[in-house]
Scaffold this active site. Structure first.
Site, PDB file in Angstrom:
ATOM      1  N   SER A 181      15.971  44.869  10.390  1.00  0.00           N
ATOM      2  CA  SER A 181      15.438  43.634  10.942  1.00  0.00           C
ATOM      3  C   SER A 181      13.910  43.724  11.060  1.00  0.00           C
ATOM      4  CB  SER A 181      16.105  43.338  12.285  1.00  0.00           C
ATOM      5  OG  SER A 181      15.811  42.036  12.723  1.00  0.00           O
ATOM      6  N   ASP A 223      22.032  35.720   5.810  1.00  0.00           N
ATOM      7  CA  ASP A 223      21.674  36.572   6.946  1.00  0.00           C
ATOM      8  C   ASP A 223      21.876  35.805   8.252  1.00  0.00           C
ATOM      9  OD1 ASP A 223      19.568  37.514   9.015  1.00  0.00           O
ATOM     10  OD2 ASP A 223      19.644  39.172   7.592  1.00  0.00           O
ATOM     11  N   HIS A 240      23.786  40.820   9.648  1.00  0.00           N
ATOM     12  CA  HIS A 240      22.385  41.175   9.860  1.00  0.00           C
ATOM     13  C   HIS A 240      22.340  42.647  10.244  1.00  0.00           C
ATOM     14  CE1 HIS A 240      18.157  40.548  10.733  1.00  0.00           C
ATOM     15  NE2 HIS A 240      18.299  41.076  11.942  1.00  0.00           N
TER      16      HIS A 240
END
Length: 427
Positions: free
Chosen positions: A174, A295, A362
Site C-alpha cells: 500500500s 484494488d 489490497h
C-alpha cells in the site's frame, strides 16, 4: 471425555498448530535511537523502529526490506489523529510482530526468501517516507521527517550487515508499496556495487483517476500531501497556520517535493509525482508490481470516496464486491481499464515484472493465504511468491494481466466490517 469432545479438542489443536506454523514467528522491535540526533523521528518525535529477523544459511547476506503501509495524512487534523497510534509513534508499535507470508522463515511458506534477513520497517510519518522539514510546530508538536526516518533506518541496517548484501529487495504494501517505488533507486545507491538489487511494490500502484462524481478527488488529496499552502490564522515560527482547519495543507510537506524523484518533479507538478504512473517508467532499478485491478482500497477511496457518494449508494458494494449492482460492476470494469491504461503507459521493459489479478483485494503478500499456499491466487498457474521469486533470480520473466472479474476463481476477495475504522482517506 466424550468422543465429540475429543474430536473438538483434536480439531482445535490442529487449527492452533496450523496458525502457529504460519503466524508463529514473532520478531522483537528495534528502535533506531541514533536517528533522533539527526532529526529522524516519527510524527510524535519518537525514534524510528523496525522488526528484523536475521538471515541464516545461504541467506545470511540477502536482505528483504518491507516498508509498512497505512495511508497518509494530509492536514493537521489527520496527522494528529495518527500521532498517538503506531502510524505516528514508535511508542505505540507492537514489541513483538508476527512475520508471515513474504516475511515467513519457513521454506514451505516462503520458498525463495525464508532464510534472508527480513525486515519490517514501521511507518510513522504519514508521507510514504518523503517529508523533511526542520521546523516543528510548537502547538501540535508534529514532526515531519519521513525521508530522514528512511535514511536512518537504512544506515542502521547497513551497519548491521546490509553493507555486505549480495541480494536485496526493497518492498512494501500500500503506502509502503508506493515507498518502494519512490525510493527504489536511492535504495539501490546505498548497496554495494555488485549486489543484486530489485524493488517490489504490493498494492502501491495508485492511479490518477476521477471519482464517480467526476471530481479529481485523489489528485487533490495528493496535492494536499505534497503542496505548500498557508493561511493567516495563528502565527507560529514566523509563518501563519490554522491548527484546526481540516482543509489546511501542512506547511511542512514542502519537504516532500524535494524527496520525490527529480526526473519527475523536473517536468510535472510534485503532487503528480506521487502517482506511480508518472514515476515508475523512470526507475532504473528492476521493479515488480503486484496489484489487483479492482484494488479494494482504490475502489473505496479513489473511485467511490464518501465525498462523492453522500447518500451511501456505494457503501455495501465497497464492503463486499458480491453486493455490487450490475451498474456498479460496470463502472468498476471501467476503472480496471483505466488502471491497465496507466500501467501500459509505463512502456515496455524487460526488467519490469507485474502480476495484475482481478481480485477485490489490497495487499496480497504479507498474508500467507494470498502469498503462497495451495489455494493462493494464481496467474499462469503461478502464485505471487513463485512469480516474484522466479523474476528476482532471473529464472523467468513475469508480466501477466488477469481477465476481468469474476473470471478468476483463485481470488481471495476481501470483505470489510463496516464497524471497523481504518486509515482510509474517506470510506
Amino acid at each position: 471425555m466424550s468422543n465429540g469432545t475429543v474430536q473438538q479438542w483434536i480439531y482445535s489443536f490442529v487449527t492452533l498448530s496450523i496458525v502457529f506454523r504460519t503466524e508463529g514467528l514473532f520478531v522483537n522491535i528495534t528502535y533506531v535511537l541514533s536517528g533522533v540526533a539527526k532529526g529522524a523521528v516519527c510524527l510524535d518525535g519518537s525514534p524510528p523502529a523496525y522488526h528484523h529477523d536475521k538471515g541464516f544459511g545461504t541467506g545470511v547476506n540477502s536482505w528483504l526490506i518491507q516498508m509498512e503501509g497505512g495511508g497518509w495524512c494530509n492536514n493537521i487534523s489527520t496527522c494528529l489523529s495518527r500521532k498517538n497510534t503506531r502510524l505516528g509513534s514508535s511508542k505505540q508499535m507492537v514489541e513483538n510482530l508476527a512475520f508471515s507470508g513474504i516475511l515467513s522463515n519457513l521454506p514451505q511458506f516462503n520458498p525463495d526468501f525464508y532464510n534472508w534477513n527480513r525486515v519490517k520497517v514501521g511507518y510513522c510519518d504519514g508521507s510514504s517516507f518523503t517529508g523533511d522539514v526542520q521546523a516543528v510546530n510548537p502547538i501540535t508538536n508534529l514532526h515531519f521527517r519521513g525521508a530522514r526516518v528512511f535514511l536512518a533506518v537504512m544506515e542502521d541496517l547497513l551497519a548491521k550487515g546490509m553493507k555486505n548484501a549480495e541480494n536485496a529487495i526493497l518492498s512494501g504494501c500500500s503506502a509502503g508499496g508506493l515507498t518502494s517505488i519512490l525510493h527504489c533507486d536511492s535504495f539501490k545507491a546505498l548497496l554495494p556495487m555488485g549486489a543484486k538489487v530489485k524493488c517490489f511494490s504490493d498494492a502501491g500502484y495508485f492511479i490518477d483517476a476521477k471519482d464517480i462524481s467526476g471530481a479529481p478527488h485523489i489528485e487533490e488529496y495528493f496535492r494536499d500531501v505534497v503542496s505548500l499552502h498557508k493561511k493567516k490564522n495563528s502565527e507560529v515560527n514566523g509563518e501563519t497556520y490554522d491548527k484546526y482547519d481540516v482543509h489546511f495543507i501542512l506547511y511542512w510537506l514542502q519537504g516532500s517535493a524535494k524527496n520525490l524523484p527529480p526526473v519527475c518533479t523536473s517536468r510535472l507538478k510534485p503532487d503528480l509525482c506521487f502517482f506511480p504512473q508518472n514515476v515508475a517508467q523512470h526507475v532504473r532499478t528492476p521493479l515488480f508490481l503486484v496489484n489487483a485491478a479492482y484494488d479494494s482500497w482504490q475502489i473505496k477511496n479513489i473511485l467511490a470516496p464518501g465525498v462523492a457518494d453522500p447518500y451511501g449508494f456505494w457503501l455495501n458494494c465497497k464492503l463486499d464486491i458480491l453486493k455490487c449492482s450490475s451498474r456498479q460492476l460496470q463502472i468498476m470494469h471501467g476503472y480496471r481499464l483505466l488502471f491497465l491504461r496507466a500501467l501500459n503507459a509505463l512502456g515496455p521493459s524487460s526488467s519490469r515484472g507485474y502480476f495484475i489479478n482481478s481480485c477485490f483485494a489490497h495487499c496480497q503478500t504479507e498474508v500467507q493465504e494470498t502469498w503462497y499456499r495451495a489455494d493462493s491466487p494464481k496467474l499462469a498457474n503461478k502464485t505471487i511468491a513463485k512469480a516474484l521469486g522466479d523474476w528476482f533470480y532471473d529464472k523467468n520473466p513475469f508480466q501477466k494481466i488477469d481477465c476481468p472479474y469474476p473470471c478468476d476463481k483463485t481470488c481471495h476477495n476481501r470483505g470489510f466490517d463496516p464497524n471497523v475504522h481504518t486509515f482510509d482517506i474517506d470510506i
